[in-house]
Design a protein around this motif. Sequence first.
Motif, short mmCIF file in Angstrom:
data_model
loop_
_atom_site.label_atom_id
_atom_site.label_comp_id
_atom_site.label_asym_id
_atom_site.label_seq_id
_atom_site.Cartn_x
_atom_site.Cartn_y
_atom_site.Cartn_z
N UNK A 292 0.86 -1.19 0.00
CA UNK A 292 0.00 0.00 0.00
C UNK A 292 0.90 1.24 0.00
N UNK A 293 0.52 2.21 -0.80
CA UNK A 293 1.23 3.49 -0.81
C UNK A 293 0.20 4.61 -0.97
N UNK A 294 0.50 5.78 -0.44
CA UNK A 294 -0.39 6.93 -0.58
C UNK A 294 0.42 8.16 -0.95
N UNK A 295 -0.08 8.88 -1.92
CA UNK A 295 0.53 10.15 -2.33
C UNK A 295 -0.46 11.25 -2.00
N UNK A 296 -0.17 11.98 -0.97
CA UNK A 296 -1.10 12.97 -0.46
C UNK A 296 -0.97 14.31 -1.19
N UNK A 297 -2.14 14.83 -1.54
CA UNK A 297 -2.19 16.16 -2.14
C UNK A 297 -1.70 16.26 -3.56
N UNK A 298 -1.53 15.14 -4.26
CA UNK A 298 -0.99 15.21 -5.62
C UNK A 298 -2.09 15.25 -6.69
N UNK A 299 -3.30 14.89 -6.31
CA UNK A 299 -4.40 14.89 -7.28
C UNK A 299 -5.00 16.29 -7.40
N UNK A 300 -5.15 16.75 -8.64
CA UNK A 300 -5.73 18.06 -8.90
C UNK A 300 -7.22 17.98 -9.23
N UNK A 301 -7.65 16.87 -9.81
CA UNK A 301 -9.06 16.70 -10.12
C UNK A 301 -9.43 15.23 -9.97
N UNK A 302 -10.09 14.88 -8.87
CA UNK A 302 -10.51 15.76 -7.77
C UNK A 302 -9.31 16.18 -6.90
N UNK A 303 -9.48 17.24 -6.19
CA UNK A 303 -8.42 17.68 -5.28
C UNK A 303 -8.34 16.68 -4.15
N UNK A 304 -7.19 16.04 -4.01
CA UNK A 304 -7.08 15.02 -2.97
C UNK A 304 -5.84 14.17 -3.12
N UNK A 305 -6.00 12.86 -2.87
CA UNK A 305 -4.86 11.96 -2.77
C UNK A 305 -4.98 10.80 -3.75
N UNK A 306 -3.85 10.09 -3.91
CA UNK A 306 -3.82 8.87 -4.71
C UNK A 306 -3.34 7.74 -3.82
N UNK A 307 -4.13 6.66 -3.78
CA UNK A 307 -3.79 5.48 -2.99
C UNK A 307 -3.48 4.35 -3.96
N UNK A 308 -2.34 3.69 -3.75
CA UNK A 308 -1.90 2.60 -4.61
C UNK A 308 -1.83 1.32 -3.79
N UNK A 309 -2.25 0.21 -4.38
CA UNK A 309 -2.21 -1.07 -3.66
C UNK A 309 -2.01 -2.22 -4.63
N UNK A 310 -1.23 -3.22 -4.20
CA UNK A 310 -1.09 -4.47 -4.92
C UNK A 310 -2.02 -5.49 -4.27
N UNK A 311 -2.85 -6.13 -5.10
CA UNK A 311 -3.91 -7.00 -4.59
C UNK A 311 -3.88 -8.32 -5.33
N UNK A 312 -4.06 -9.41 -4.61
CA UNK A 312 -4.22 -10.72 -5.25
C UNK A 312 -5.45 -10.69 -6.15
#
Length: 321
Positions: free
Chosen positions: A29-49
């Motif tokens: 799991x990884x999170x990039x806070x404040x990098x999204x402009x539309x929508x204003x917010x965050x990006x969460x990344x995850x590797x899933x089976x």
Amino acid sequence: MLHIRVIVPSDLTESVLEAFSRDEAVSQIAVMRGVSLQPVGDIVLADVAREAANEIVERLERLGVPDVGTIHVDAVESWVSRAGLEAERRTPGNSADAVVWADVTQRTYDESELNWTYLAFMTMATLLAGIAIVLDSQILVIGAMVLGPEFITIAAVGLALVRRRRYLFQRAALTLSVGFIIAITVVTLAALAGRALGWIAIEDVTGDRPGTEFIYSPDKWSFIVALIAAAAGVLSLTSAKLGGLSGAFISVTTVPAAGNVALGAAFGAMSEVRGSALQLLLNISGMVVAGCLTLALQQLVWDRRATRRLRVPSDLNSAPE
């Protein structure tokens, strides 16, 4: 292994992170806070089976992510991770067999769109089928089957019935109907032109054609072949292995039947039209039935396997107040 990318407003980030972190099928799991402009917010990344993707996507949907952001699901072709391997071992099922409904639905939506590309391929395939019939060439018949774009559209009808997607059903049915109508019309006009030029004679359409006789002679085997081919095609479409999909394309004579309908109409050979139209109807019906049964069975199997997984707390399955 799948890579899921979620773009959400900041007020949903913690709920998304919790939904991922409490599931044993998630390895990274990884999170990039404040990098999204539309929508204003965050990006969460995850590797899933892959086997757990449906439950996780549904959980994110219940959190309201699609309403305010985006869920991306991408297949990871190659990966090296001990944590990922352990996550797959903990998750019931087999990765190659897992059906990711979001992926299958998106592909059928894309492939069932009525556009100029679809109509062009359908028309060219039917033209090629018409030439194959005139020349009594099995090789050209196979070429027409491969070129025809109708298989996934028919599969989309079955998916829409199983998953209760009314819009997808209407979209796929319209694309399929309009595609065949336009292709048959164009080939009929081309056949009339060939007749006027003396390139095609009625004997080419109604005479002895040992190589392509099966196109206008429907029987029980036509329906059985359509059932088997559609089941194999749907399995290839929904699984991680696509090896059988091209084989399904060249097993069912939908496009060749449409080509023979056009030739029969151009020469007034109604026996050819009736036989080929019945062949076309049997093929499409068999494919829809097989697609529905295959998808329904897969849905039942994966719903049961999902109940075997360790459930996250119920508060993760509802949007925060």
